[in-house]
Scaffold this active site. Structure first.
Site, PDB file in Angstrom:
ATOM      1  CG  HIS A 106     -54.614 -40.580 -64.066  1.00 24.98           C
ATOM      2  ND1 HIS A 106     -55.782 -40.086 -63.527  1.00 24.98           N
ATOM      3  CD2 HIS A 106     -54.238 -41.597 -63.234  1.00 24.98           C
ATOM      4  CE1 HIS A 106     -56.093 -40.747 -62.431  1.00 24.98           C
ATOM      5  NE2 HIS A 106     -55.162 -41.666 -62.222  1.00 24.98           N
TER       6      HIS A 106
ATOM      7  CG  HIS B 114     -58.536 -48.347 -61.715  1.00 30.19           C
ATOM      8  ND1 HIS B 114     -59.752 -48.544 -61.097  1.00 30.19           N
ATOM      9  CD2 HIS B 114     -58.178 -47.078 -61.438  1.00 30.19           C
ATOM     10  CE1 HIS B 114     -60.113 -47.434 -60.461  1.00 30.19           C
ATOM     11  NE2 HIS B 114     -59.179 -46.536 -60.657  1.00 30.19           N
TER      12      HIS B 114
ATOM     13  CG  ASP C 265     -58.337 -43.578 -64.093  1.00 27.87           C
ATOM     14  OD1 ASP C 265     -58.848 -43.261 -65.179  1.00 27.87           O
ATOM     15  OD2 ASP C 265     -58.717 -43.108 -62.993  1.00 27.87           O
TER      16      ASP C 265
ATOM     17  CG  HIS D  47     -51.539 -41.155 -58.631  1.00 30.35           C
ATOM     18  ND1 HIS D  47     -52.300 -41.373 -57.517  1.00 30.35           N
ATOM     19  CD2 HIS D  47     -52.278 -41.573 -59.687  1.00 30.35           C
ATOM     20  CE1 HIS D  47     -53.431 -41.937 -57.858  1.00 30.35           C
ATOM     21  NE2 HIS D  47     -53.449 -42.062 -59.177  1.00 30.35           N
TER      22      HIS D  47
END
Length: 266
Positions: free
Chosen positions: A114, A208, A62, A118
């Site tokens: 993604h 990540h 990610d 966020h």
């Protein structure tokens, strides 16, 4: 007083055959219940892993901010000749780092969404959920030349509405079965041991490539070597889903996820 009961032979015969037919029907339904469920409508669900006997795992990364970690990770993947990896990119990060996005796509790695903001989409209205997924889709399509069909929700947060809307937009929601916890920066050895120790056939592994994760690039070479030593091959999430039985471990509602983990900065 004497009581006489008169039985109708035809009626008894009819009841007998109906009873036998009912028992047979129940038996068939019981035996074939797993096959019949294939034809029943299934609600949307997130994919955590895929059941398979093949020793394959999907490394997933990610990214939603920073520029220090992604390129070293790409260099390691190239040096280790790992050709099948899935990156989940947030659209604001992608827009401000087109050069890194290009390196990811030029290397042939799979790109998933993604999201845009966020944030925890389960807190949004249906309209806002759709907006966030759609905005990210447009940006990633413009930058990579194709619309993603996989999405990992920010913070791993979703509920049934998010799943339904994602499916309406032709997305599969992808989670993970093995969490490296690299976002906690717990130590290189800890990251290695968590990933290698928990990995299993059909596993989706969460890593990540954002700047907050300072130890991932140090742990990655050893993770790759040790998984290969155990006989594992690396595939993208899409390859894993398409090549194996897709009745994987799924969850329909992850709204309680934030009670179990702290939000990570990806």
């Amino acid at each position: 007083m004497n009581h006489f009961f008169v039985f109708n032979g035809r009626r008894i015969k009819k009841i007998f055959f109906l009873t036998v037919a009912a028992i047979l029907a129940i038996s068939i339904i019981w035996v074939e219940k797993n096959n019949l469920s294939v034809f029943a409508p299934h609600p949307p669900a997130a994919v955590y892993s895929v059941p398979t006997e093949r020793k394959v795992v999907a490394l997933t990364f990610d990214i939603s901010w920073g520029e220090k970690r992604a390129e070293p990770i790409l260099e390691i993947l190239k040096a280790k000749n790992v050709k099948n990896v899935t990156f989940f990119l947030s659209s604001p990060w992608s827009k401000t780092h087109p050069d890194i996005v290009k390196k990811i796509t030029d290397a042939g790695y799979e790109v998933g969404s993604h999201g845009h903001k966020h944030d925890n989409y389960s807190q949004y209205s249906d309209e806002e959920i759709r907006k966030q997924i759609t905005i990210a889709d447009g940006i990633l399509r413009d930058m990579t030349g194709k619309s993603p069909n996989l999405i990992r929700m920010p913070n791993g947060d979703f509920d049934k509405r998010v799943l339904r809307i994602a499916e309406d937009l032709n997305y599969k929601v992808i989670q993970w079965d093995t969490d490296s916890l690299d976002w906690k920066n717990p130590g290189v050895d800890t990251i290695i041991n968590r990933v290698v120790g928990k990995a299993h056939p059909g596993d989706i592994i969460l890593l990540h490539a954002s700047d907050s994760c300072k130890q991932t690039h140090e742990a990655l070479p050893v993770i790759i070597d040790q998984l290969r030593a155990k006989g594992y091959e690396f595939v993208t999430v899409s390859q894993m889903i398409s090549q194996t039985n897709t009745n994987g471990k799924t969850v329909e509602d992850r709204s309680a996820w934030n009670e179990l983990t702290s939000p990570y900065f990806t």
